[in-house]
Design a protein around this motif. Structure first.
Motif, PDB file in Angstrom:
ATOM      1  N   PRO A  13       0.804  -1.222   0.000  1.00 46.05           N
ATOM      2  CA  PRO A  13       0.000   0.000   0.000  1.00 46.05           C
ATOM      3  C   PRO A  13       0.837   1.272   0.000  1.00 46.05           C
ATOM      4  N   LEU A  14       1.992   1.250   0.695  1.00 48.44           N
ATOM      5  CA  LEU A  14       2.858   2.434   0.711  1.00 48.44           C
ATOM      6  C   LEU A  14       3.456   2.686  -0.669  1.00 48.44           C
ATOM      7  N   VAL A  15       4.060   1.656  -1.258  1.00 48.52           N
ATOM      8  CA  VAL A  15       4.684   1.807  -2.573  1.00 48.52           C
ATOM      9  C   VAL A  15       3.627   2.180  -3.617  1.00 48.52           C
ATOM     10  N   GLY A  16       2.501   1.450  -3.606  1.00 47.17           N
ATOM     11  CA  GLY A  16       1.446   1.760  -4.559  1.00 47.17           C
ATOM     12  C   GLY A  16       0.874   3.154  -4.354  1.00 47.17           C
ATOM     13  N   GLY A  17       0.696   3.546  -3.087  1.00 53.54           N
ATOM     14  CA  GLY A  17       0.162   4.877  -2.800  1.00 53.54           C
ATOM     15  C   GLY A  17       1.099   5.985  -3.247  1.00 53.54           C
ATOM     16  N   VAL A  18       2.403   5.803  -2.996  1.00 52.86           N
ATOM     17  CA  VAL A  18       3.388   6.810  -3.412  1.00 52.86           C
ATOM     18  C   VAL A  18       3.402   6.945  -4.938  1.00 52.86           C
ATOM     19  N   VAL A  19       3.401   5.805  -5.635  1.00 53.64           N
ATOM     20  CA  VAL A  19       3.405   5.831  -7.106  1.00 53.64           C
ATOM     21  C   VAL A  19       2.141   6.517  -7.636  1.00 53.64           C
ATOM     22  N   ASN A  20       0.994   6.185  -7.054  1.00 53.12           N
ATOM     23  CA  ASN A  20      -0.261   6.797  -7.494  1.00 53.12           C
ATOM     24  C   ASN A  20      -0.268   8.303  -7.258  1.00 53.12           C
ATOM     25  N   ASP A  21       0.161   8.718  -6.051  1.00 51.19           N
ATOM     26  CA  ASP A  21       0.166  10.142  -5.723  1.00 51.19           C
ATOM     27  C   ASP A  21       1.208  10.898  -6.545  1.00 51.19           C
ATOM     28  N   LEU A  22       2.337  10.253  -6.827  1.00 50.98           N
ATOM     29  CA  LEU A  22       3.412  10.911  -7.574  1.00 50.98           C
ATOM     30  C   LEU A  22       2.993  11.218  -9.006  1.00 50.98           C
ATOM     31  N   PHE A  23       2.325  10.272  -9.640  1.00 51.41           N
ATOM     32  CA  PHE A  23       1.941  10.438 -11.046  1.00 51.41           C
ATOM     33  C   PHE A  23       0.513  10.957 -11.212  1.00 51.41           C
ATOM     34  N   GLY A  24      -0.222  11.038 -10.099  1.00 50.70           N
ATOM     35  CA  GLY A  24      -1.599  11.498 -10.203  1.00 50.70           C
ATOM     36  C   GLY A  24      -2.480  10.558 -10.987  1.00 50.70           C
ATOM     37  N   SER A  25      -2.110   9.296 -10.993  1.00 51.04           N
ATOM     38  CA  SER A  25      -2.846   8.282 -11.745  1.00 51.04           C
ATOM     39  C   SER A  25      -2.607   6.935 -11.093  1.00 51.04           C
ATOM     40  N   ARG A  26      -3.538   5.997 -11.310  1.00 51.83           N
ATOM     41  CA  ARG A  26      -3.363   4.660 -10.769  1.00 51.83           C
ATOM     42  C   ARG A  26      -2.741   3.697 -11.778  1.00 51.83           C
ATOM     43  N   VAL A  27      -2.564   4.124 -13.008  1.00 50.93           N
ATOM     44  CA  VAL A  27      -1.998   3.260 -14.045  1.00 50.93           C
ATOM     45  C   VAL A  27      -0.579   2.794 -13.712  1.00 50.93           C
ATOM     46  N   PRO A  28       0.331   3.672 -13.211  1.00 50.73           N
ATOM     47  CA  PRO A  28       1.695   3.205 -12.921  1.00 50.73           C
ATOM     48  C   PRO A  28       1.769   2.051 -11.926  1.00 50.73           C
ATOM     49  N   SER A  29       0.803   1.952 -11.023  1.00 57.32           N
ATOM     50  CA  SER A  29       0.812   0.843 -10.074  1.00 57.32           C
ATOM     51  C   SER A  29       0.632  -0.495 -10.781  1.00 57.32           C
ATOM     52  N   PHE A  30      -0.194  -0.513 -11.825  1.00 58.56           N
ATOM     53  CA  PHE A  30      -0.384  -1.745 -12.599  1.00 58.56           C
ATOM     54  C   PHE A  30       0.909  -2.124 -13.325  1.00 58.56           C
ATOM     55  N   VAL A  31       1.586  -1.126 -13.881  1.00 59.98           N
ATOM     56  CA  VAL A  31       2.864  -1.379 -14.557  1.00 59.98           C
ATOM     57  C   VAL A  31       3.892  -1.883 -13.552  1.00 59.98           C
ATOM     58  N   LEU A  32       3.925  -1.279 -12.362  1.00 61.71           N
ATOM     59  CA  LEU A  32       4.855  -1.705 -11.321  1.00 61.71           C
ATOM     60  C   LEU A  32       4.597  -3.156 -10.926  1.00 61.71           C
ATOM     61  N   ALA A  33       3.335  -3.536 -10.779  1.00 61.64           N
ATOM     62  CA  ALA A  33       3.005  -4.920 -10.416  1.00 61.64           C
ATOM     63  C   ALA A  33       3.521  -5.890 -11.471  1.00 61.64           C
ATOM     64  N   SER A  34       3.323  -5.571 -12.741  1.00 60.14           N
ATOM     65  CA  SER A  34       3.834  -6.429 -13.814  1.00 60.14           C
ATOM     66  C   SER A  34       5.348  -6.549 -13.750  1.00 60.14           C
ATOM     67  N   ALA A  35       6.033  -5.433 -13.494  1.00 57.87           N
ATOM     68  CA  ALA A  35       7.492  -5.450 -13.405  1.00 57.87           C
ATOM     69  C   ALA A  35       7.968  -6.322 -12.240  1.00 57.87           C
ATOM     70  N   LEU A  36       7.260  -6.265 -11.130  1.00 61.59           N
ATOM     71  CA  LEU A  36       7.635  -7.085  -9.974  1.00 61.59           C
ATOM     72  C   LEU A  36       7.434  -8.569 -10.265  1.00 61.59           C
ATOM     73  N   PHE A  37       6.355  -8.922 -10.935  1.00 63.07           N
ATOM     74  CA  PHE A  37       6.138 -10.329 -11.288  1.00 63.07           C
ATOM     75  C   PHE A  37       7.192 -10.809 -12.279  1.00 63.07           C
ATOM     76  N   LEU A  38       7.569  -9.946 -13.223  1.00 61.36           N
ATOM     77  CA  LEU A  38       8.616 -10.314 -14.177  1.00 61.36           C
ATOM     78  C   LEU A  38       9.939 -10.545 -13.452  1.00 61.36           C
ATOM     79  N   ALA A  39      10.278  -9.669 -12.514  1.00 63.17           N
ATOM     80  CA  ALA A  39      11.507  -9.829 -11.739  1.00 63.17           C
ATOM     81  C   ALA A  39      11.474 -11.116 -10.917  1.00 63.17           C
TER      82      ALA A  39
END
Length: 410
Positions: free
Chosen positions: A164-190
């Motif tokens: 929730p902290l990482v997702g919340g920071v990413v959402n607030d930083l970009f003003g959108s919830r889309v980057p959180s979905f991209v971040l989740a995909s990147a974490l699964f790939l890693a």
């Protein structure tokens, strides 16, 4: 058999263990960012789903995970852990991005699409967790199994708390919830790449030759494993029913009771995450000295106490202070770090060759408990915002007594 030099090295610093811990942390962080942090808010605010609909989507994930876990654990015992550690993240690399691709205003097909994607997420989680818990159990000696389980739970709970902290920071930083979905995909790939590179090779033939596997693995064995631990399964169900009471409403509770933004909600979980990281190994060693049953009871007592300290905010204003709530959350984190690894280690001692099957059965009971708890928590939330918290604290208090008869003696 481990050498004395290996045994002298702290468990977490041994390369095979450390790599598995990193895989677990990356995976759980991905699941937490996707399904705990961004998905409920995205479905409610961006897609306009009602509370009933978006909790149904969450329940689809939990239901899928619960249904498939015993079968995945059984197959991991049969075919080895590595296969499942690689396949699980591979399944979910694209589901966050596919969630964004679902057309808006698609009617029932829109809801069905999200439910289907969360079913795939649940299948991946079912494949991952029994395999990685069993892999860690095999990588340490019997006397260190509680430490291994505790370290793995530290990673699991760190990911859950930091999501929730990482997702919340990413959402607030970009003003959108889309980057959180991209971040989740990147974490699964890693996660998948790390498992492919570092997970130990353990084919079925190798496992049998080394005495870590059985010549035959029948589905009937799975049922027999479950029948051997009915009280443990009951305890797992009730504990995670308590967790489910809060799982679906924790973000609305944070907003309604404490007026927290997404980032602030993540920050309030940070003390619990830090306490778990610092105290994970000492707590596991303390649990080993106490013994499985006593450690589980004490851990659940700490959990119940922490939740009760939050629940009294219904009557006392001082308990609504954020520092007080953060302290209570840290107490809950410490309690779970003591209780969960101790009962997992006790189960792992029953028959290490079928560890995946036993752990899969327990995790299924946990999942079913959470599924039952989520809608009950929603109903209690509608009655009064503190009622899910009170219900969780009461249920965990009952679990302290149930643990006295449920946890098998060594």
């Amino acid at each position: 058999m481990q050498t004395s030099g290996a045994e002298a090295t702290p468990v977490w610093r041994r390369p095979p263990i450390f790599r598995l811990l990193l895989i677990a942390l990356a995976a759980e962080l991905g699941f937490a960012v996707l399904n705990v942090s961004v998905m409920p808010v995205y479905l409610k605010l961006d897609r306009g789903f009602s509370g009933t609909v978006f909790t149904t989507v969450l329940a689809a994930f939990l239901f899928s995970e619960a249904v498939f876990k015993p079968f995945a654990g059984h197959l991991a015992d049969k075919h080895g852990r590595r296969m499942f550690l690689i396949l699980a993240p591979a399944l979910v690399v694209l589901t966050p991005l596919l969630s964004l691709a679902v057309p808006y205003g698609w009617g029932h097909a829109e809801v069905v699409s999200f439910v289907g994607l969360r079913v795939i997420d649940g299948l991946a989680a079912a494949m991952l967790w029994p395999a990685i818990y069993a892999a860690v159990g095999e990588a340490v000696g019997p006397e260190e199994r509680t430490q291994g389980m505790s370290l793995l739970n530290v990673c699991f709970m760190l990911g859950l708390a930091l999501g929730p902290l990482v997702g919340g920071v990413v959402n607030d930083l970009f003003g959108s919830r889309v980057p959180s979905f991209v971040l989740a995909s990147a974490l699964f790939l890693a996660t998948g790449l790390a498992a492919f590179r570092f997970a130990a090779k353990d084919s079925r033939k190798d496992r049998i030759a080394e005495g870590r596997g059985l010549d035959e693995h029948r589905l009937q064995d799975l049922i027999q494993c479950a029948r051997k631990i009915p009280l443990v399964l009951a305890l797992a169900f009730v504990v995670f029913l308590a967790v489910g009471l809060l799982l679906g409403v924790i973000k609305p509770l944070a907003s309604e009771l404490y007026s927290l933004s997404e980032t602030q909600f993540g920050l309030i979980l940070l003390p619990a995450a830090v306490s778990m990281a610092i105290l994970g190994v000492p707590i596991s060693k303390w649990g080993e000295r106490l013994g499985g049953r006593r450690a589980v009871q004490l851990g659940l007592l700490l959990c119940a106490t922490g939740i009760w300290l939050v629940a009294i905010g219904a009557w006392f204003d001082f308990a609504r202070n954020l520092a007080f709530v953060a302290f209570s959350g840290a107490l809950v984190g410490v309690g779970f770090l003591m209780a969960i690894p101790s009962w997992q280690a006790a189960i792992g001692h029953i028959d290490p060759r079928r560890a995946g099957s036993y752990l899969g059965a327990v995790m299924t009971a946990q999942g079913v408990g959470a599924i039952v708890g989520v809608p009950i928590g929603g109903l209690l939330f509608d009655i009064g915002h503190f009622w899910p918290i009170i219900g969780c604290a009461s249920t965990l208090s009952a679990c302290v007594l149930l643990a006295a008869i449920a946890i098998p003696k060594p």
